[in-house]
Design a protein around this motif. Structure first.
Motif, PDB file in Angstrom:
ATOM      1  N   TYR A  27       0.875  -1.172   0.000  1.00  0.00           N
ATOM      2  CA  TYR A  27       0.000   0.000   0.000  1.00  0.00           C
ATOM      3  C   TYR A  27       0.909   1.218   0.000  1.00  0.00           C
ATOM      4  O   TYR A  27       1.632   1.461   0.957  1.00  0.00           O
ATOM      5  N   THR A  29       1.188   5.447  -0.978  1.00  0.00           N
ATOM      6  CA  THR A  29       0.431   6.652  -1.300  1.00  0.00           C
ATOM      7  C   THR A  29       1.291   7.887  -1.140  1.00  0.00           C
ATOM      8  O   THR A  29       2.157   7.946  -0.265  1.00  0.00           O
ATOM      9  N   MET A  42      -2.898   2.575   6.983  1.00  0.00           N
ATOM     10  CA  MET A  42      -2.439   1.765   5.859  1.00  0.00           C
ATOM     11  C   MET A  42      -2.014   0.383   6.326  1.00  0.00           C
ATOM     12  O   MET A  42      -2.347  -0.631   5.702  1.00  0.00           O
ATOM     13  N   VAL A  46      -3.717  -3.194   5.176  1.00  0.00           N
ATOM     14  CA  VAL A  46      -2.952  -4.279   4.567  1.00  0.00           C
ATOM     15  C   VAL A  46      -3.154  -5.587   5.336  1.00  0.00           C
ATOM     16  O   VAL A  46      -3.350  -6.656   4.740  1.00  0.00           O
TER      17      VAL A  46
END
Length: 236
Positions: A27, A29, A42, A46
């Motif tokens: 993940y 970002t 996050m 996950v």
């Protein structure tokens, strides 16, 4: 071998789960939210979306720096807290090395550049020989000018990546001309998957430590520390 991997060293936040030679989940970002807002949610997401049980991991891998001082502190605190709570070791991975490892097997010299402000970058030089990444210049903080002068001495094509590239692209193109190659979007910022892949190599070679021993590597003083010293010197 199961690794939980964190990288909050730069503008991007990234979390991954790696098992042996497989990337189970990642993940990543770069949406300009602070890492304190993003990293733990996050991680939770996950874990929720995989069959992993966090207590089953063998180690926590983390980008150890250099990079954003705030981001490094958040990543280090998260990794250390998890390591202590779970009784698992920490695998510290130099941030610049992790960036370079994204270009596994590349034939050219690799030069990650992270913007350190004031015409400075966090950088290092790397080359792959088969599956081994050779460090030509260890990660350091230095001027963009010095970095490009050193690279020109090789007289070879160089692949550039990192958040410092768009900031100093003009200088890079002027100095390196047609020897400059720029990594594409999917491989030009931090990714926990690459950190995890390199951490797996480290773990097999016994390069890890107890969680309570881990501290991030800043390479230089923070902007607040530098400004405070300048103010003090100005008063002398």
């Amino acid at each position: 071998m199961k690794l939980l991997v964190l990288d909050s060293s730069g503008l991007v936040a990234s979390v991954a789960l790696v098992e042996d030679d497989r990337l189970i989940a990642e993940y990543t970002t770069g949406n300009k939210l602070t890492h304190s807002q993003t990293l733990l949610p996050m991680l939770d997401e996950v874990i929720k979306r995989t069959s992993f049980k966090i207590e089953d991991i063998d180690a926590v891998a983390v980008a150890m720096g250099p990079g954003s001082f705030t981001g490094l502190r958040i990543g280090a605190a998260t990794a250390k807290g998890l390591g202590l709570a779970l009784g698992k070791p920490i695998i510290p991975v130099p941030t610049v090395d992790g960036l370079a490892y994204q270009l596994f097997g590349a034939a050219n010299i690799i030069c990650p550049m992270m913007d350190a402000r004031r015409k400075q970058v966090y950088t290092g030089f790397y080359r792959f020989e088969g599956s081994d990444m050779k460090v030509l210049k260890e990660q350091c903080a230095q001027s963009v000018e010095d970095t490009l002068l050193q690279l020109k001495e090789y007289g070879e094509p160089v692949i550039f990546l990192g958040d410092g590239v768009p900031v100093y692209r003009g200088e890079i193109e002027e100095a390196m001309k047609d020897l400059a190659i720029f990594a594409p979007a999917h491989a030009n910022r931090q990714r926990a998957g690459a950190v995890g892949a390199l951490a797996s190599v480290y773990f097999k070679n016994g390069k890890y430590m107890d969680a309570d021993e881990f501290v991030p590597e800043y390479l230089r003083k923070s902007q607040a520390e530098r400004e405070r010293e300048e103010k003090i010197h100005g008063q002398v």
